[in-house]
Scaffold this motif. Structure first.
Motif, short mmCIF file in Angstrom:
data_model
loop_
_atom_site.label_atom_id
_atom_site.label_comp_id
_atom_site.label_asym_id
_atom_site.label_seq_id
_atom_site.Cartn_x
_atom_site.Cartn_y
_atom_site.Cartn_z
N TRP A 387 68.46 -14.82 -35.01
CA TRP A 387 69.36 -13.98 -35.07
C TRP A 387 69.22 -12.69 -35.89
CZ3 TRP A 387 72.10 -13.22 -39.52
CH2 TRP A 387 71.77 -14.17 -40.65
N GLY A 388 70.24 -11.79 -35.65
CA GLY A 388 70.11 -10.45 -36.48
C GLY A 388 69.39 -9.50 -35.77
N ARG A 389 69.03 -8.46 -36.42
CA ARG A 389 68.27 -7.33 -36.00
C ARG A 389 66.96 -7.88 -35.25
NH1 ARG A 389 71.08 -3.22 -37.09
NH2 ARG A 389 72.39 -3.26 -39.03
N GLY A 390 66.21 -8.87 -35.93
CA GLY A 390 64.97 -8.86 -35.32
C GLY A 390 65.00 -9.47 -34.11
N HIS A 391 65.77 -10.37 -33.92
CA HIS A 391 66.19 -11.09 -32.74
C HIS A 391 66.54 -10.16 -31.49
CE1 HIS A 391 67.93 -13.88 -29.57
NE2 HIS A 391 67.09 -14.76 -30.00
N LYS A 392 67.64 -9.29 -31.95
CA LYS A 392 67.94 -8.36 -30.93
C LYS A 392 66.90 -7.33 -30.32
CE LYS A 392 71.73 -5.19 -29.97
NZ LYS A 392 72.65 -4.38 -30.46
N GLU A 393 66.14 -7.08 -31.47
CA GLU A 393 64.95 -5.96 -31.22
C GLU A 393 64.09 -6.62 -30.35
OE1 GLU A 393 65.01 -2.91 -32.11
OE2 GLU A 393 63.42 -2.37 -31.07
N PHE A 394 63.60 -7.92 -30.57
CA PHE A 394 62.79 -8.61 -29.87
C PHE A 394 63.21 -8.61 -28.21
CE2 PHE A 394 60.37 -11.86 -27.97
CZ PHE A 394 58.94 -11.84 -28.48
N MET A 395 64.43 -8.99 -28.27
CA MET A 395 64.98 -9.00 -26.61
C MET A 395 64.96 -7.84 -26.02
SD MET A 395 66.67 -12.54 -26.10
CE MET A 395 67.47 -12.19 -24.95
N ARG A 396 65.40 -6.71 -26.69
CA ARG A 396 65.43 -5.54 -26.04
C ARG A 396 64.01 -4.72 -25.96
NH1 ARG A 396 69.02 -1.92 -29.07
NH2 ARG A 396 67.56 -2.43 -30.99
N LYS A 397 62.93 -4.95 -26.83
CA LYS A 397 61.76 -4.71 -26.46
C LYS A 397 60.83 -5.31 -25.72
CE LYS A 397 57.91 -2.70 -29.18
NZ LYS A 397 57.44 -2.67 -30.55
N TRP A 398 60.82 -6.77 -25.45
CA TRP A 398 60.01 -7.54 -24.48
C TRP A 398 60.64 -8.23 -23.41
CZ3 TRP A 398 55.61 -5.91 -26.21
CH2 TRP A 398 55.50 -5.61 -27.47
N TYR A 399 61.91 -8.31 -23.32
CA TYR A 399 62.33 -9.07 -22.13
C TYR A 399 61.80 -8.69 -20.90
CZ TYR A 399 65.56 -10.77 -18.42
OH TYR A 399 65.91 -11.41 -17.40
N ARG A 400 61.73 -7.17 -20.74
CA ARG A 400 60.99 -6.77 -19.45
C ARG A 400 59.32 -6.68 -19.66
NH1 ARG A 400 64.62 -3.77 -16.02
NH2 ARG A 400 62.82 -2.69 -14.97
N ARG A 401 58.79 -6.76 -20.60
CA ARG A 401 57.23 -6.66 -21.04
C ARG A 401 56.83 -8.22 -21.29
NH1 ARG A 401 60.00 -2.43 -23.21
NH2 ARG A 401 59.49 -0.60 -22.36
N SER A 402 57.43 -9.41 -20.87
CA SER A 402 56.57 -10.62 -21.09
C SER A 402 56.67 -11.42 -20.06
CB SER A 402 57.38 -11.16 -22.01
OG SER A 402 58.75 -11.33 -21.82
N MET A 403 55.79 -12.34 -19.82
CA MET A 403 55.91 -13.39 -18.94
C MET A 403 55.23 -14.58 -19.52
SD MET A 403 52.91 -12.64 -16.05
CE MET A 403 51.38 -11.55 -16.44
N SER A 404 55.33 -15.70 -18.75
CA SER A 404 54.88 -16.89 -19.23
C SER A 404 54.30 -17.69 -17.80
CB SER A 404 56.30 -18.03 -19.53
OG SER A 404 56.82 -17.83 -20.74
N VAL A 405 53.27 -18.38 -18.38
CA VAL A 405 52.46 -19.39 -17.58
C VAL A 405 52.71 -20.55 -18.03
CG1 VAL A 405 50.47 -20.00 -16.68
CG2 VAL A 405 50.94 -17.66 -16.66
N MET A 406 52.90 -21.72 -16.99
CA MET A 406 53.33 -23.01 -17.32
C MET A 406 52.93 -23.86 -16.06
SD MET A 406 57.29 -22.32 -17.26
CE MET A 406 58.00 -23.86 -17.96
N GLY A 407 52.98 -25.51 -16.50
CA GLY A 407 52.61 -26.34 -15.56
C GLY A 407 52.82 -27.66 -15.82
N PRO A 408 53.35 -28.44 -14.82
CA PRO A 408 53.62 -29.66 -15.01
C PRO A 408 52.30 -30.63 -15.11
CG PRO A 408 53.79 -29.25 -12.60
CD PRO A 408 53.00 -27.93 -13.29
N VAL A 409 52.36 -31.31 -16.34
CA VAL A 409 50.95 -32.38 -16.56
C VAL A 409 51.68 -33.51 -15.95
CG1 VAL A 409 49.91 -33.39 -18.55
CG2 VAL A 409 50.06 -30.79 -18.55
#
Lengths: 551, 175
Positions: A387-409
């Motif tokens: 929570w706090g500044r760090g969390h919000k900053e992360f959301m703002r900075k990376w929401y559009r610049r991130s992705m995940s790869v995953m799979g069902p084992v």
């Protein structure tokens, strides 16, 4: 007042039950299709980020409701809790017409040949009930094809050199790739992998009288606003009703399968929408409630001949509950990836489904469905703060610049991961509820860690400047991919149904859903459930003689 | 993305909130909240403003997170009413123990220090209000938070498209 006798009662209108109802009705059988939930249509799509099938902080949008459907869950430490249906750990699938197919992500995978022969391929795994299926991929192939064309699948798996042979291509082309797919494809090729467009039960072009996907971000977990997603609720169930031979009864909760004095099924006892107790006499009964509720229904169907529950002479009903273990790798990029083009997931590789050194099985890897902003909140790494500044900053900075790869084992089945009926807790209608206990096999977690590393490597090759992995804990799997609790097999002492989904001891009761899966593949299981439903229905119709099965 | 959808939405939501203000003014009870007392609501607002602080973008207060929480405590999350009642008292107790003043009177850094203490000492309450604050800030505006799509603008996520629904006849071409 007794209800008029019909040929078949199908309990559950999801991926399995919807198809069985249609196949039987078209073959001329009179069918009653019981569904515990209601009919959710495209008009009911609310695009609600906090109340949908994936995010249930304000309740289950597709049922069941919190008030009437408790479950007891025992965790790894032996702590026992009674959960409401929208609480985490309940292992909900869905409770509505179409079941999970009304709101799923709709990946349409065929299992691979080895997925039906896990024991032969990898040998015994200590502590696991790993076994081969009593049928092969070749047995199911024509029915996979039928599911792809009747329900409707888009995609292009020509680039998947690992796929099992298919006779016919998919009926619809893939949706155009979104930005994530465009970045991941060349990266996969550079790594020597074999990327391709994921087959999806989603219209990419108008098909079956319904329009194409409009590519909004409210896809997995939601009913489709334009009805472009293909489930049983907008394909086979309307077709079943159109025959005039099938009656769909919504908001009806089955309590037990009724047996006659000779131990054959005589019908189904249920509570109707107004809470009245009803008995529906039938010549045969099909149980299609998904792995947890199907096992519960059989275990609650006790009689003199089956004191431990229908089909449970050898204590296999409810055993081997499994789902999928989803390892995930996340990556941050110095360029934008978010393009608001749903459904999001679009590219996959099957390079790691089998043949991983020293490991039994594996799974496909794919990019994630679009993360809604609230879903991204929980994906922020702990280093950025909760929570706090760090969390919000992360959301703002990376929401559009991130992705995940995953799979069902693909999980190693565990005899002690199971569904029982609780001796104390009952639901709104007085029916004993499901009691879940058990966990994952250590080898499943070992494979998951390996897969997380492969996912991370893919993201790094795609240009991620920072990556991390998330591997699930050892707790029980189930959820929407729940399977395994009424295993199919040749030996009645170590399985519940035969290769045609027919309960060993009772020839007019069938279990047709993910329950019968011996193993659950390294894939989303729905197309296999659909193919099995077509396959088992074909056999059922062939052996049907008037009011009984041909012996 | 053009700015026009936002303008229309701002206009619509302004209409809604003024209607709500008129309605609450008519009520005999001057407390506009469904569950909170005025003091509690102010305290919750201050806590949420630390959980999601304002910077160049709106924080928990501007996004109306307290309205979301109040609505859910009177509705879907009503089981957690007691957890909140007790938890809010505890937050003030921690504030008094640490800085001899109530939470809402403390400077920002001190409020953060109190919440860090509450995070470890009042875990159940802290986790609940944190989860609800995130829901109210990043979730769907229809539930009373994320006022004016504050968080979605911050993230650069377009508003809900007004399209699709009833574009075709559901009764035709099925089955």
């Amino acid at each position: 007042m007794a209800l008029e006798r019909v040929n078949a009662v199908v309990v559950g209108s999801g991926a399995g039950g919807g198809i069985v109802a249609k196949e039987l009705a078209q073959a001329g059988l009179r069918v009653v299709l019981l569904e515990r939930g209601s009919w959710v249509t495209a008009y009911d799509c609310r695009k609600d980020d906090l109340r949908n099938q994936r995010t249930t902080v304000l309740g289950n949008a597709f049922g069941p409701d919190d008030e009437r459907h408790p479950r007891v869950v025992v965790d790894e430490s032996g702590r026992e809790r009674t959960l409401r249906a929208s609480e985490p750990g309940y292992h909900n699938n869905a409770g509505c017409v179409g079941g999970g197919t009304a709101s799923y992500g709709a990946m349409a995978w065929r299992f691979m040949e080895k997925d039906f022969r896990m024991r032969s391929t990898y040998g015994a795994v200590p502590g696991s009930t790993l076994e081969d299926w009593p049928l092969s991929y070749a047995d199911l192939e024509p029915y996979y094809e039928k599911a792809e064309w009747e329900i409707g699948v888009s995609g292009d798996d020509a680039g998947n050199v690992f796929r099992a042979p298919r006779r016919r291509p998919l009926p619809m082309p893939p949706l155009p790739p979104n930005r994530e797919c465009q970045v991941l494809r060349p990266a996969a090729l550079r790594l020597g992998l074999h990327p391709f467009d994921i087959p999806m039960l989603r219209n990419s072009v108008p098909y079956n009288g319904r329009p194409a996907c409009m590519r909004c971000r409210w896809c997995v977990g939601f009913a489709c606003e334009v009805d472009a997603k293909c489930g049983t609720q907008n394909t086979v169930i309307p077709a079943a009703l159109k025959t005039g031979n099938c009656e769909l009864r919504c908001d009806c909760v089955a309590g037990q399968v009724l047996l006659d004095e000779r131990g054959r099924a005589a019908g189904v006892a249920y509570f109707d929408a107004r809470g009245r107790y009803r008995e529906q006499p039938a010549d045969l009964v099909v149980v299609s409630c998904a792995a947890i509720e199907s096992a519960r229904l059989l275990l609650n169907s006790r009689s003199r001949l089956f004191p431990k529950g229908l089909g449970n002479r050898h204590d296999w009903v409810g055993r081997n509950l499994q789902g999928h273990t989803y390892p995930r790798a996340a990556g941050l990029f110095d360029f934008e990836l978010y393009d608001d083009q749903g459904p999001g997931a679009g590219i996959a590789v099957c390079d790691y489904n089998h043949g991983n050194p020293g490991l039994a099985g594996g799974g496909m890897l794919a990019n994630e469905f679009i993360r809604l902003p609230y879903q991204f909140v929980a994906q922020v790494p702990r280093s950025a703060g909760r929570w706090g500044r760090g969390h919000k900053e992360f959301m703002r900075k990376w929401y559009r610049r991130s992705m995940s790869v995953m799979g069902p084992v693909q999980e190693m089945p565990m005899f002690d991961s199971r569904v029982e009926v609780d001796p104390v807790v009952k639901d709104h209608w007085g029916i004993p509820v499901a009691r879940l206990s058990g966990g994952k096999h250590p080898h499943t977690l070992e494979v998951a860690r390996y897969m997380a590393g492969k996912a991370e490597a893919w993201l790094k090759e795609a240009g991620a400047i920072h990556t991390w992995t998330v591997v699930p804990g050892p707790g029980l799997s189930g959820g929407q991919h729940q399977a395994g609790t009424c295993r199919m097999g040749g030996d009645p002492r170590t399985s519940v149904v035969n290769r045609y989904c027919q309960v060993h001891d009772v020839d007019n009761v069938f279990v047709i859903d993910g329950s019968v899966h011996v193993t659950n593949g390294g894939f989303n299981p729905v197309l296999t459930i659909m193919a099995l439903a077509y396959y088992a229905s074909a056999h059922l119709v062939k052996t049907w003689k008037g009011t009984r099965m041909r012996s | 993305m053009s700015a026009s959808p936002w303008k229309r939405r701002r206009f619509l939501s302004a209409g809604v909130s003024s209607a709500a203000a008129t309605f609450s003014g008519c009520r005999r009870n001057q407390n506009p909240w469904r569950f909170f007392t005025l003091e509690e609501a102010f305290l919750v607002e201050q806590i949420c403003q630390q959980l999601i602080p304002a910077d160049q973008d709106a924080g928990g207060r501007e996004a109306g997170v307290v309205n979301y929480i109040d609505r859910q405590l009177a509705g879907f999350h009503s089981r957690q009413q007691n957890l909140y009642r007790r938890g809010l008292v505890r937050v003030d107790e921690i504030a008094r123990a640490m800085f001899q003043d109530r939470f809402t009177s403390l400077a920002s850094e001190r409020q953060v220090a109190v919440l860090e203490e509450a995070e470890t000492k009042e875990t159940a309450f802290f986790n609940a209000i944190l989860a609800h604050a995130m829901q109210g800030f990043y979730g769907d505006p229809r539930h009373g938070g994320n006022r004016d799509y504050a968080s979605w603008r911050m993230l650069g996520v377009p508003p809900r498209p007004v399209r699709g629904r009833q574009q075709y006849d559901l009764t035709r071409g099925r089955g």
